[in-house]
Every structure is written in C-alpha cells, then in structure tokens.
Scaffold this motif. Structure first.
Motif, PDB file in Angstrom:
ATOM      1  N   SER A 161       0.830  -1.214   0.000  1.00 28.63           N
ATOM      2  CA  SER A 161       0.000   0.000   0.000  1.00 28.63           C
ATOM      3  C   SER A 161       0.864   1.264   0.000  1.00 28.63           C
ATOM      4  O   SER A 161       0.508   2.254  -0.643  1.00 28.63           O
ATOM      5  N   THR A 162       2.007   1.257   0.686  1.00 24.51           N
ATOM      6  CA  THR A 162       2.877   2.441   0.638  1.00 24.51           C
ATOM      7  C   THR A 162       3.500   2.599  -0.748  1.00 24.51           C
ATOM      8  O   THR A 162       3.630   3.714  -1.242  1.00 24.51           O
ATOM      9  N   ASP A 163       3.859   1.481  -1.381  1.00 28.43           N
ATOM     10  CA  ASP A 163       4.389   1.562  -2.750  1.00 28.43           C
ATOM     11  C   ASP A 163       3.327   2.083  -3.714  1.00 28.43           C
ATOM     12  O   ASP A 163       3.607   2.924  -4.569  1.00 28.43           O
ATOM     13  N   TRP A 200       0.755   3.973  -2.939  1.00 27.10           N
ATOM     14  CA  TRP A 200       0.555   5.387  -2.622  1.00 27.10           C
ATOM     15  C   TRP A 200       1.631   6.242  -3.270  1.00 27.10           C
ATOM     16  O   TRP A 200       1.337   7.301  -3.837  1.00 27.10           O
ATOM     17  N   LEU A 201       2.887   5.800  -3.205  1.00 23.04           N
ATOM     18  CA  LEU A 201       3.979   6.551  -3.836  1.00 23.04           C
ATOM     19  C   LEU A 201       3.803   6.651  -5.345  1.00 23.04           C
ATOM     20  O   LEU A 201       4.016   7.712  -5.934  1.00 23.04           O
ATOM     21  N   VAL A 258       0.981   6.490  -7.084  1.00 23.13           N
ATOM     22  CA  VAL A 258      -0.138   7.403  -7.371  1.00 23.13           C
ATOM     23  C   VAL A 258       0.282   8.855  -7.128  1.00 23.13           C
ATOM     24  O   VAL A 258      -0.007   9.742  -7.946  1.00 23.13           O
ATOM     25  N   LEU A 259       0.971   9.110  -6.026  1.00 20.30           N
ATOM     26  CA  LEU A 259       1.405  10.465  -5.701  1.00 20.30           C
ATOM     27  C   LEU A 259       2.317  11.038  -6.778  1.00 20.30           C
ATOM     28  O   LEU A 259       2.066  12.109  -7.322  1.00 20.30           O
TER      29      LEU A 259
END
Length: 98
Positions: free
Chosen positions: A80-82, A84-85, A87-88
């Motif tokens: 999920s952090t990957d 999120w990165l 998408v950001l």
C-alpha cells in the motif's frame, strides 16, 4: 560475533548506505536544475523535470522503506505504501505535463 549483533551491524550499514544514496540523489537533483548556476535563467525542461520527479520517487521509497521501517512491515503495508507513492508521483508528473 553473535547472529543478533551481525543483524544490527547490517541494519546500521544499510541505514548508512541509504543515507549516502539520499545525499547523492539530492546533489544530483540540484545539479540537474538549470537555475542553480548564477546568471542563467531557469527554463522549464520536460526531461529534467521527469528526471527530478523520478529521483523524488526513489528518495520517498528509500525513506519509507528504511527510516520508517516499512521494509520489515507486513506485506499489505509495503504494497500500500508503494502504491501510494506511485499514485502520488504519477499525479505530480501528470499535473506538470498537462
């Protein structure tokens, strides 16, 4: 040397190497910027911007994985952090290019 101590040394070494990589990426980003040289007007450049945004993505991932210790977290959190990165930084790049 006990196995536990060896793990601590490798974590310390990894942290140092990541910190050095973050410093190198920061210097590279600064070097790529056309406005850091005195007397030269800064002109927008798509290849330079894409390179700097890519370096920002790499820095963000290194920071999250190493200093926020997501590297050792459950797989759902790493994924999920990957995500999120991605998408950001894709959003930032899309906003710039549009």
């Amino acid at each position: 040397m006990a196995k536990g101590n060896r793990s601590l040394l490798s974590d310390s070494r990894r942290t140092t190497l990541v910190w050095l990589a973050l410093c190198a990426i920061t210097i590279s980003s600064w070097w790529l910027a056309p406005g850091h040289r005195g007397g030269q007007a800064a002109v927008a450049s798509v290849p330079i911007t894409v390179a700097v945004i890519s370096l920002g993505f790499i820095k963000g991932r290194l920071i999250i994985q190493t200093f926020m210790e997501v590297r050792t977290a459950p797989q759902w959190l790493r994924l999920s952090t990957d995500a999120w990165l991605v998408v950001l930084w894709a959003s930032i790049l899309a906003i710039y290019l549009i």
